[in-house]
Write a protein that holds these residues in place. Structure first.
Motif, PDB file in Angstrom:
ATOM      1  N   TYR A  15      11.491  18.488  14.223  1.00  0.00           N
ATOM      2  CA  TYR A  15      10.217  18.080  13.630  1.00  0.00           C
ATOM      3  C   TYR A  15       9.894  18.936  12.413  1.00  0.00           C
ATOM      4  O   TYR A  15       9.544  18.430  11.348  1.00  0.00           O
ATOM      5  CB  TYR A  15       9.106  18.195  14.685  1.00  0.00           C
ATOM      6  CG  TYR A  15       7.776  17.680  14.234  1.00  0.00           C
ATOM      7  CD1 TYR A  15       7.429  16.347  14.409  1.00  0.00           C
ATOM      8  CD2 TYR A  15       6.854  18.532  13.627  1.00  0.00           C
ATOM      9  CE1 TYR A  15       6.209  15.872  13.988  1.00  0.00           C
ATOM     10  CE2 TYR A  15       5.627  18.061  13.211  1.00  0.00           C
ATOM     11  CZ  TYR A  15       5.304  16.734  13.389  1.00  0.00           C
ATOM     12  OH  TYR A  15       4.106  16.262  12.972  1.00  0.00           O
ATOM     13  N   ARG A 223       9.878   8.978   9.507  1.00  0.00           N
ATOM     14  CA  ARG A 223       9.940   8.187  10.739  1.00  0.00           C
ATOM     15  C   ARG A 223      10.397   9.038  11.918  1.00  0.00           C
ATOM     16  O   ARG A 223       9.938   8.867  13.042  1.00  0.00           O
ATOM     17  CB  ARG A 223      10.907   7.009  10.564  1.00  0.00           C
ATOM     18  CG  ARG A 223      10.287   5.855   9.834  1.00  0.00           C
ATOM     19  CD  ARG A 223      11.103   4.595  10.009  1.00  0.00           C
ATOM     20  NE  ARG A 223      10.425   3.489   9.360  1.00  0.00           N
ATOM     21  CZ  ARG A 223       9.548   2.707   9.969  1.00  0.00           C
ATOM     22  NH1 ARG A 223       9.286   2.869  11.242  1.00  0.00           N
ATOM     23  NH2 ARG A 223       8.952   1.736   9.304  1.00  0.00           N
ATOM     24  N   GLN A 225       9.863  12.195  12.412  1.00  0.00           N
ATOM     25  CA  GLN A 225       8.726  12.962  12.932  1.00  0.00           C
ATOM     26  C   GLN A 225       7.904  12.111  13.886  1.00  0.00           C
ATOM     27  O   GLN A 225       7.509  12.554  14.965  1.00  0.00           O
ATOM     28  CB  GLN A 225       7.838  13.425  11.776  1.00  0.00           C
ATOM     29  CG  GLN A 225       8.446  14.509  10.924  1.00  0.00           C
ATOM     30  CD  GLN A 225       7.498  14.874   9.798  1.00  0.00           C
ATOM     31  OE1 GLN A 225       6.407  15.362  10.032  1.00  0.00           O
ATOM     32  NE2 GLN A 225       7.904  14.611   8.571  1.00  0.00           N
ATOM     33  N   GLY A 226       7.654  10.865  13.457  1.00  0.00           N
ATOM     34  CA  GLY A 226       6.869   9.972  14.308  1.00  0.00           C
ATOM     35  C   GLY A 226       7.556   9.706  15.629  1.00  0.00           C
ATOM     36  O   GLY A 226       6.937   9.778  16.701  1.00  0.00           O
ATOM     37  N   GLU A 227       8.867   9.412  15.566  1.00  0.00           N
ATOM     38  CA  GLU A 227       9.611   9.106  16.791  1.00  0.00           C
ATOM     39  C   GLU A 227       9.609  10.305  17.737  1.00  0.00           C
ATOM     40  O   GLU A 227       9.453  10.164  18.952  1.00  0.00           O
ATOM     41  CB  GLU A 227      11.066   8.734  16.453  1.00  0.00           C
ATOM     42  CG  GLU A 227      11.238   7.465  15.641  1.00  0.00           C
ATOM     43  CD  GLU A 227      11.189   6.219  16.509  1.00  0.00           C
ATOM     44  OE1 GLU A 227      11.299   6.334  17.737  1.00  0.00           O
ATOM     45  OE2 GLU A 227      11.026   5.127  15.933  1.00  0.00           O
ATOM     46  N   LEU A 229       7.407  12.753  17.876  1.00  0.00           N
ATOM     47  CA  LEU A 229       6.055  12.925  18.436  1.00  0.00           C
ATOM     48  C   LEU A 229       5.819  11.946  19.577  1.00  0.00           C
ATOM     49  O   LEU A 229       5.290  12.313  20.626  1.00  0.00           O
ATOM     50  CB  LEU A 229       5.007  12.699  17.356  1.00  0.00           C
ATOM     51  CG  LEU A 229       4.567  13.880  16.522  1.00  0.00           C
ATOM     52  CD1 LEU A 229       3.380  13.488  15.665  1.00  0.00           C
ATOM     53  CD2 LEU A 229       4.197  15.061  17.403  1.00  0.00           C
ATOM     54  N   ASN A 230       6.213  10.690  19.363  1.00  0.00           N
ATOM     55  CA  ASN A 230       5.988   9.689  20.406  1.00  0.00           C
ATOM     56  C   ASN A 230       6.723  10.033  21.690  1.00  0.00           C
ATOM     57  O   ASN A 230       6.300   9.663  22.776  1.00  0.00           O
ATOM     58  CB  ASN A 230       6.452   8.318  19.916  1.00  0.00           C
ATOM     59  CG  ASN A 230       5.416   7.672  19.032  1.00  0.00           C
ATOM     60  OD1 ASN A 230       4.265   8.077  19.034  1.00  0.00           O
ATOM     61  ND2 ASN A 230       5.833   6.673  18.271  1.00  0.00           N
ATOM     62  N   ARG A 233       4.999  13.694  23.633  1.00  0.00           N
ATOM     63  CA  ARG A 233       3.545  13.836  23.621  1.00  0.00           C
ATOM     64  C   ARG A 233       3.063  14.933  24.572  1.00  0.00           C
ATOM     65  O   ARG A 233       2.085  15.601  24.314  1.00  0.00           O
ATOM     66  CB  ARG A 233       2.913  12.505  24.019  1.00  0.00           C
ATOM     67  CG  ARG A 233       1.913  12.033  23.029  1.00  0.00           C
ATOM     68  CD  ARG A 233       1.553  10.606  23.316  1.00  0.00           C
ATOM     69  NE  ARG A 233       2.594   9.699  22.919  1.00  0.00           N
ATOM     70  CZ  ARG A 233       2.751   8.483  23.442  1.00  0.00           C
ATOM     71  NH1 ARG A 233       1.957   8.076  24.388  1.00  0.00           N
ATOM     72  NH2 ARG A 233       3.705   7.706  23.014  1.00  0.00           N
ATOM     73  N   VAL A 238       3.534  20.352  20.572  1.00  0.00           N
ATOM     74  CA  VAL A 238       2.919  19.264  19.814  1.00  0.00           C
ATOM     75  C   VAL A 238       1.554  19.683  19.271  1.00  0.00           C
ATOM     76  O   VAL A 238       1.173  19.344  18.157  1.00  0.00           O
ATOM     77  CB  VAL A 238       2.824  18.006  20.702  1.00  0.00           C
ATOM     78  CG1 VAL A 238       1.963  16.955  20.041  1.00  0.00           C
ATOM     79  CG2 VAL A 238       4.205  17.447  20.974  1.00  0.00           C
ATOM     80  N   ILE A 242       0.510  19.325  15.374  1.00  0.00           N
ATOM     81  CA  ILE A 242      -0.541  18.418  14.897  1.00  0.00           C
ATOM     82  C   ILE A 242      -1.582  19.179  14.098  1.00  0.00           C
ATOM     83  O   ILE A 242      -2.064  18.731  13.059  1.00  0.00           O
ATOM     84  CB  ILE A 242      -1.234  17.751  16.096  1.00  0.00           C
ATOM     85  CG1 ILE A 242      -0.216  16.997  16.901  1.00  0.00           C
ATOM     86  CG2 ILE A 242      -2.367  16.863  15.629  1.00  0.00           C
ATOM     87  CD1 ILE A 242      -0.281  15.541  16.749  1.00  0.00           C
TER      88      ILE A 242
ATOM     89  N   ALA C  33       6.634   4.041   6.896  1.00  0.00           N
ATOM     90  CA  ALA C  33       7.019   5.259   7.603  1.00  0.00           C
ATOM     91  C   ALA C  33       5.842   6.209   7.708  1.00  0.00           C
ATOM     92  O   ALA C  33       5.607   6.828   8.753  1.00  0.00           O
ATOM     93  CB  ALA C  33       8.191   5.929   6.880  1.00  0.00           C
ATOM     94  N   TYR C  36       3.519   4.925  10.282  1.00  0.00           N
ATOM     95  CA  TYR C  36       4.071   5.143  11.616  1.00  0.00           C
ATOM     96  C   TYR C  36       3.815   6.576  12.069  1.00  0.00           C
ATOM     97  O   TYR C  36       3.382   6.827  13.201  1.00  0.00           O
ATOM     98  CB  TYR C  36       5.570   4.854  11.581  1.00  0.00           C
ATOM     99  CG  TYR C  36       6.245   4.918  12.915  1.00  0.00           C
ATOM    100  CD1 TYR C  36       6.196   3.848  13.792  1.00  0.00           C
ATOM    101  CD2 TYR C  36       6.944   6.060  13.317  1.00  0.00           C
ATOM    102  CE1 TYR C  36       6.801   3.896  15.018  1.00  0.00           C
ATOM    103  CE2 TYR C  36       7.552   6.125  14.539  1.00  0.00           C
ATOM    104  CZ  TYR C  36       7.481   5.043  15.385  1.00  0.00           C
ATOM    105  OH  TYR C  36       8.084   5.099  16.618  1.00  0.00           O
ATOM    106  N   LEU C  37       4.057   7.519  11.140  1.00  0.00           N
ATOM    107  CA  LEU C  37       3.844   8.934  11.484  1.00  0.00           C
ATOM    108  C   LEU C  37       2.376   9.213  11.746  1.00  0.00           C
ATOM    109  O   LEU C  37       2.028   9.917  12.706  1.00  0.00           O
ATOM    110  CB  LEU C  37       4.376   9.815  10.350  1.00  0.00           C
ATOM    111  CG  LEU C  37       4.149  11.313  10.523  1.00  0.00           C
ATOM    112  CD1 LEU C  37       4.749  11.802  11.828  1.00  0.00           C
ATOM    113  CD2 LEU C  37       4.733  12.090   9.364  1.00  0.00           C
ATOM    114  N   ALA C  40       1.483   7.987  15.128  1.00  0.00           N
ATOM    115  CA  ALA C  40       2.024   8.862  16.173  1.00  0.00           C
ATOM    116  C   ALA C  40       1.187  10.127  16.299  1.00  0.00           C
ATOM    117  O   ALA C  40       0.916  10.599  17.410  1.00  0.00           O
ATOM    118  CB  ALA C  40       3.480   9.209  15.848  1.00  0.00           C
ATOM    119  N   ALA C  44      -0.887  11.333  19.582  1.00  0.00           N
ATOM    120  CA  ALA C  44      -0.628  12.645  20.187  1.00  0.00           C
ATOM    121  C   ALA C  44      -1.910  13.452  20.280  1.00  0.00           C
ATOM    122  O   ALA C  44      -2.197  14.103  21.292  1.00  0.00           O
ATOM    123  CB  ALA C  44       0.422  13.395  19.377  1.00  0.00           C
TER     124      ALA C  44
END
Lengths: 244, 226, 56
Positions: A15, A223, A225-227, A229-230, A233, A238, A242, C33, C36-37, C40, C44
């Motif tokens: 990340y 993307r 980073q998003g994946e 994080l998902n 969680r 995290v 954040i 993207a 999407y971030l 997310a 979170a």
């Protein structure tokens, strides 16, 4: 060597690296694509056969290359994730699919726009374009399979396996399409690409390649980073990620 | 009581065959679908037999692929739902053997049936008798390969709602080489040119999937079941 | 820029849509993207807030 490998497998590390690398990728991508577009559209001389229509290769060829490169990335990341149970691999595979599909679509659209002046029709069932279309179907299949499961972990693994099966099949599909085309197409179709390349044409093209790769790197970082994080969680890191 | 892998393989095949012959309507439905689809094409085009004959190999192959996909959806589903699959794996046999046996049984029931009725459809579409041997051989090789590819797809889509659409979406792109070489072989047999190249390629694809697909399908089942 | 550049030797209606579509795809990639971030991150943060309120 192995400590580096283990580090790459750790979600917080990935990340952080992705967040740090993204602006660099994006900046250099903008420079490379900017130079490639200006050099290709303005300074390169027109091709002696195709005239100015050949300038479409500056967006078509890099995107066609990216469509295959990204699929390979996705399959390799999926294989690594399945074999060594490294979850970050699934995140990379999941982040790659929409990017690759969009590049495939771009290659298809620009290929058929190039076909109109060259072949007189938007779609001539040229073997490369047909393989590209099937590649798009493979991307759609992988993405649909991933989202079809209620349990995301299961979707990840199923999509990774399908991506590997598809990767094994891509060369077979390509060569069978070439064979089919040589059998059925009587008329000689001008092949896309390969104009007599000289320096002022080639450098912008190479720059577009590099630019597309870097741009892909930037979008992948976002993307990814998003994946991550998902998927993470519940983890303690995290909170810091954040709030920073 | 322990049985060898080959014995288990044949026992599972026998069981599958017995089960499917107990419900003959499930056997007949894909065949009727095959006939209906091949009837649609002449009705949708204008009835020029020469035009129809040119399209016949493609029509025949598309219909064969679609109808054999129809029955693939249920390849593992029933056994996964009622726990038979778990029992079979608990028997100490490797899952790969069971997957292979079920796939081969699927081909024996649906693929061979398609091969048997294909001369009827071929006649209706104007394929000359001289091309029947090539047509049937290519169909036999192609449907076996498709059963293997479909086993991977069926394994991947077990836990999915409306999995049959997804199954087609996954398997059809992978099956395009089959269509190309299968229809190509039939086409060349009709025009009297050498069919060896296309048939060799089909056979190579068949051997290739026979060796790799059982493991891929097993991995797929391990992901979606359990 | 002179008009012959935009004319592209008669191929303008093929070259320029391609370039425009390429730019659109690149922009879409980056925009989606980022969205999407952001989604997310929101999810979170919500999860963290809920965990904190339960702990209290």
């Amino acid at each position: 060597m192995w400590t580096w490998f283990y580090k790459l497998a750790s979600p917080p590390y990935v990340y952080g690296v992705a967040a740090a690398l993204m602006p660099w990728f994006l900046g250099f991508a903008a420079i490379a694509i900017g130079y490639g577009l200006i050099g290709g559209l303005v300074f390169a001389p027109p091709d002696y056969q195709q005239g100015d229509a050949f300038r479409i290769i500056y967006v078509h060829v890099p995107s066609a290359w990216m469509s295959e490169f990204v699929y390979t990335t996705m399959a390799v990341a999926g294989a690594i994730a399945l074999i060594w149970r490294i979850k970050v691999g699934f995140a990379v595979a999941g982040a790659s699919a929409p990017i690759g599909a969009s590049f495939t679509l771009l290659a298809l659209v620009t290929g058929s726009m190039w076909g109109k002046p060259m072949w007189g029709t938007y779609w001539a069932w040229d073997p490369r374009l047909t393989s590209e279309l099937i590649l798009l179907f493979l991307y759609v299949g992988v993405m649909s399979l991933r989202s079809a499961f209620e349990d995301p972990a299961r979707g990840d693994r199923a999509a990774a396996l399908l991506a590997i099966v598809g990767a094994v099949n891509i060369p077979i599909i390509h060569y069978s399409v070439v064979w089919w085309n040589s059998l059925h197409q009587a008329a000689t179709v001008a092949k896309l690409g390969k104009p007599s390349i000289e320096g002022s044409m080639l450098w912008p093209l190479l720059s577009m390649f590099v630019g597309f790769m870097l741009f892909h790197g930037a979008v992948l970082c976002l993307r990814l980073q998003g994946e991550v994080l998902n998927r993470e969680r519940q983890s303690a890191w995290v909170r810091e990620a954040i709030n920073s | 009581m322990s049985v060898g892998a080959w014995e288990a393989f044949f026992l599972v095949i026998l069981r599958e065959m017995r089960l499917s012959f107990r419900r003959p309507e499930q056997l007949l439905q894909p065949l009727v679908f095959f006939l209906i689809v091949t009837t649609l094409f002449p009705l949708g085009l204008n009835l020029q037999l020469s035009l129809l004959r040119d399209m016949a190999p493609g029509v025949l192959w598309v219909a064969a692929l679609l109808s054999s996909l129809l029955s693939l959806d249920s390849l593992f589903k029933g056994d996964a739902d009622d726990g038979t699959l778990e029992q079979l794996t608990l028997s100490g046999q490797s899952l790969t053997v069971i997957v292979a046996a079920k796939t081969v049984a699927h081909w024996l029931v649906t693929g061979i049936a398609l091969v048997v009725v294909s001369p009827v459809v071929g006649t209706a579409l104007g394929i000359p008798t001289s091309a029947f041997a090539t047509m049937m051989l290519s169909l036999a090789l192609g449907t076996l390969t498709l059963s293997w590819l479909g086993a991977i797809g069926a394994g991947l889509t077990i836990g999915v709602r409306r999995g049959n659409v997804l199954l087609s979406l996954i398997v059809l792109p992978l099956a395009m080489p089959l269509l190309i070489f299968g229809a190509g072989a039939t086409d060349r047999a009709m025009s009297g040119t050498s069919v060896a190249g296309a048939l060799y390629f089909l056979a190579a694809l068949c051997v290739f999937t026979c060796t790799l697909a059982p493991f891929a399908a097993t991995a797929a089942l391990r992901i979606t079941v359990e | 820029m002179n008009s012959s550049f935009w004319y592209m030797g008669g191929y303008a209606r093929y070259v320029w849509p391609c370039v425009a579509f390429a730019c659109a795809v690149l922009v879409w990639n980056f925009w989606s993207a980022q969205r999407y971030l952001a989604a997310a991150k929101r999810r979170a943060a919500r999860g963290l807030a809920m965990a904190a309120s339960e702990a209290r």
